[in-house]
Design a protein around this motif. Structure first.
Motif, PDB file in Angstrom:
ATOM      1  N   TYR A 160       0.796  -1.220   0.000  1.00  0.00           N
ATOM      2  CA  TYR A 160       0.000   0.000   0.000  1.00  0.00           C
ATOM      3  C   TYR A 160       0.833   1.277   0.000  1.00  0.00           C
ATOM      4  O   TYR A 160       0.280   2.380  -0.056  1.00  0.00           O
ATOM      5  CB  TYR A 160      -0.973  -0.016   1.191  1.00  0.00           C
ATOM      6  N   LYS A 210       0.097   3.158  -3.119  1.00  0.00           N
ATOM      7  CA  LYS A 210      -1.329   3.377  -3.368  1.00  0.00           C
ATOM      8  C   LYS A 210      -1.780   4.677  -2.721  1.00  0.00           C
ATOM      9  O   LYS A 210      -1.095   5.277  -1.899  1.00  0.00           O
ATOM     10  CB  LYS A 210      -2.153   2.212  -2.797  1.00  0.00           C
ATOM     11  N   ASN A 211      -2.960   5.106  -3.132  1.00  0.00           N
ATOM     12  CA  ASN A 211      -3.602   6.224  -2.448  1.00  0.00           C
ATOM     13  C   ASN A 211      -5.031   5.812  -2.128  1.00  0.00           C
ATOM     14  O   ASN A 211      -5.474   4.714  -2.469  1.00  0.00           O
ATOM     15  CB  ASN A 211      -3.560   7.500  -3.303  1.00  0.00           C
ATOM     16  N   VAL A 212      -5.757   6.698  -1.488  1.00  0.00           N
ATOM     17  CA  VAL A 212      -7.085   6.346  -1.003  1.00  0.00           C
ATOM     18  C   VAL A 212      -8.017   5.903  -2.131  1.00  0.00           C
ATOM     19  O   VAL A 212      -8.928   5.095  -1.924  1.00  0.00           O
ATOM     20  CB  VAL A 212      -7.691   7.529  -0.210  1.00  0.00           C
ATOM     21  N   LYS A 213      -7.792   6.383  -3.358  1.00  0.00           N
ATOM     22  CA  LYS A 213      -8.700   6.073  -4.466  1.00  0.00           C
ATOM     23  C   LYS A 213      -8.488   4.666  -5.028  1.00  0.00           C
ATOM     24  O   LYS A 213      -9.419   4.065  -5.555  1.00  0.00           O
ATOM     25  CB  LYS A 213      -8.544   7.116  -5.580  1.00  0.00           C
ATOM     26  N   ASP A 214      -7.267   4.153  -4.951  1.00  0.00           N
ATOM     27  CA  ASP A 214      -7.018   2.841  -5.545  1.00  0.00           C
ATOM     28  C   ASP A 214      -6.554   1.794  -4.530  1.00  0.00           C
ATOM     29  O   ASP A 214      -5.994   0.762  -4.893  1.00  0.00           O
ATOM     30  CB  ASP A 214      -6.000   2.934  -6.691  1.00  0.00           C
ATOM     31  N   TRP A 260      -8.548   3.520   5.146  1.00  0.00           N
ATOM     32  CA  TRP A 260      -7.293   4.034   4.625  1.00  0.00           C
ATOM     33  C   TRP A 260      -6.568   4.830   5.702  1.00  0.00           C
ATOM     34  O   TRP A 260      -5.370   4.700   5.888  1.00  0.00           O
ATOM     35  CB  TRP A 260      -7.540   4.913   3.399  1.00  0.00           C
ATOM     36  N   LYS A 271      -1.680   5.837   8.118  1.00  0.00           N
ATOM     37  CA  LYS A 271      -1.992   5.090   6.895  1.00  0.00           C
ATOM     38  C   LYS A 271      -1.494   3.643   7.038  1.00  0.00           C
ATOM     39  O   LYS A 271      -0.727   3.338   7.947  1.00  0.00           O
ATOM     40  CB  LYS A 271      -1.312   5.760   5.688  1.00  0.00           C
TER      41      LYS A 271
END
Length: 367
Positions: A25, A28-32, A39, A45
């Protein structure tokens, strides 16, 4: 925010999936970020976690960097994050006690532990290792049935001033004597026995709660599980299953409209199938009565990769435990325990526990 520093007792499949996830992760970001319940928890995080020390008893893991040890046999979980940089933290020899079942000596070492001949550490040595590492939280990932070994590490955590997350079914957070020790020391404890993200027990609980809400009388039910990892091999020794069966059974009984007689509910591991590896298959049956006393039954087959299924829950448990540390909360952390664990100190429905945990994350009192 600085990383949450954790120690781990037991570098098996579950620890492997957790550590893979921490690095997975990072890109990654919150959208994917698929597959997470949260999240962000209090500003932390999924990748804000650092493993600073670990304990194991397998000679293929002891002495290795944690980044290498998580892929050593007999670990067999799916690898979804190959690129794990060297951590600089090495796996230390752990305390054996009852963490190894004698019947496992009869199997090939590729399927079971290859016991290290290194000297086991003393209690004081483990306490010192925890203190020197800077660990804030100790995760218990020992095999089912490790009653004495779990008590050993829980005590070490207390004396080292380290919070404790008990992911397996030896009762610490839900044991009044242990809970009081953590209260007196003002150290958080979350437990006991991690729920999977979408596993057999959480599915069984959800359906049981649905029966209750829809007025269906549940008369009898079973949950049978098969798998091919070291956990299932360990559980072939039925003497090690007492607390496991109690934990899984009570998780379902606690959400029934009326408690079922013991003869009408059977929940527990069924068998070890080597070629399944870390794949766990659940066979679930529920029988009941509908409107007009008309019979019905439900059968479900659920197949999941066992260790990643729990890692997504543990990554939330770690961050909730860190919030408890930040807020100077000692003793059992009730809301996250109820939502994330099968045998918490206080049982609630999953809907209730979900809202309680959201409130806890938002900063409300945990009592």
């Amino acid at each position: 925010m600085r990383n949450i520093k954790i120690a781990i007792a037991g570098i098996g499949n579950c620890a492997s999936s957790l550590i893979q996830g921490i690095y997975y992760y990072r890109d990654k970001n919150v959208k994917d970020a698929i597959g997470l319940m949260h999240w962000d928890i209090g500003g932390y995080k999924p990748y804000d976690i650092e493993v600073v020390t670990a304990f194991d008893i397998d000679k293929r893991k002891v002495g290795k960097d944690i980044a290498d040890a998580i892929f050593a046999p007999p670990n067999c979980t799916r690898v979804f994050q190959k690129d794990i940089p060297e951590t600089g933290a090495r796996v230390r020899m752990g305390k054996l006690l009852d963490g190894f079942s004698d019947h496992m000596k009869n199997y090939e070492t590729k399927r079971t532990f290859a016991l290290s001949n290194e000297t086991e550490p003393s209690y004081d040595e483990v306490v010192k290792i925890l203190k020197d590492s800077g660990a804030e939280i100790l995760l218990n990932y020992l095999p089912v049935g490790s009653e004495k070994a779990t008590g050993f590490y829980a005590g070490c955590a207390l004396d080292a001033g380290v919070a404790f997350i008990n992911n397996m079914p030896v009762f610490i957070a839900s044991n009044p004597e242990w809970a009081e020790k953590f209260v007196r020391a003002n150290i958080p404890v979350i437990g006991d026995d991690i729920k999977a993200q979408m596993g057999a027990t959480i599915t069984h609980r959800t359906l049981t709660d649905l029966f209750r809400k829809r007025g269906v009388k549940l008369e009898r039910t079973y949950q049978l599980n098969t798998g091919g990892n070291t956990d299932f091999l360990n559980m072939l020794n039925s003497k090690r299953l007492v607390s496991k069966k109690e934990s899984k059974t009570e998780a379902v009984q606690s959400v029934t409209a009326e408690r079922l007689d013991d003869d009408n509910i059977h929940i527990g591991p069924s068998d070890y199938v080597p070629w399944q590896k870390d794949n766990k298959v659940c066979f679930l049956r529920m029988e009941g009565k509908l409107f007009g006393d008309v019979s019905m039954n439900l059968e479900l087959r659920l197949s999941v990769e066992d260790s990643p299924n729990s890692a997504g829950v543990v990554i939330d448990a770690i961050r909730c435990c860190k919030l408890a540390l930040d807020r100077d909360i000692g003793g059992p952390v009730y809301s996250p325990s109820a939502y994330l664990m099968k045998h918490p100190p206080r049982q609630f429905t999953d809907d209730e526990a979900f809202h309680m945990t959201e409130d806890f994350i938002a900063g409300k009192r945990d009592d």
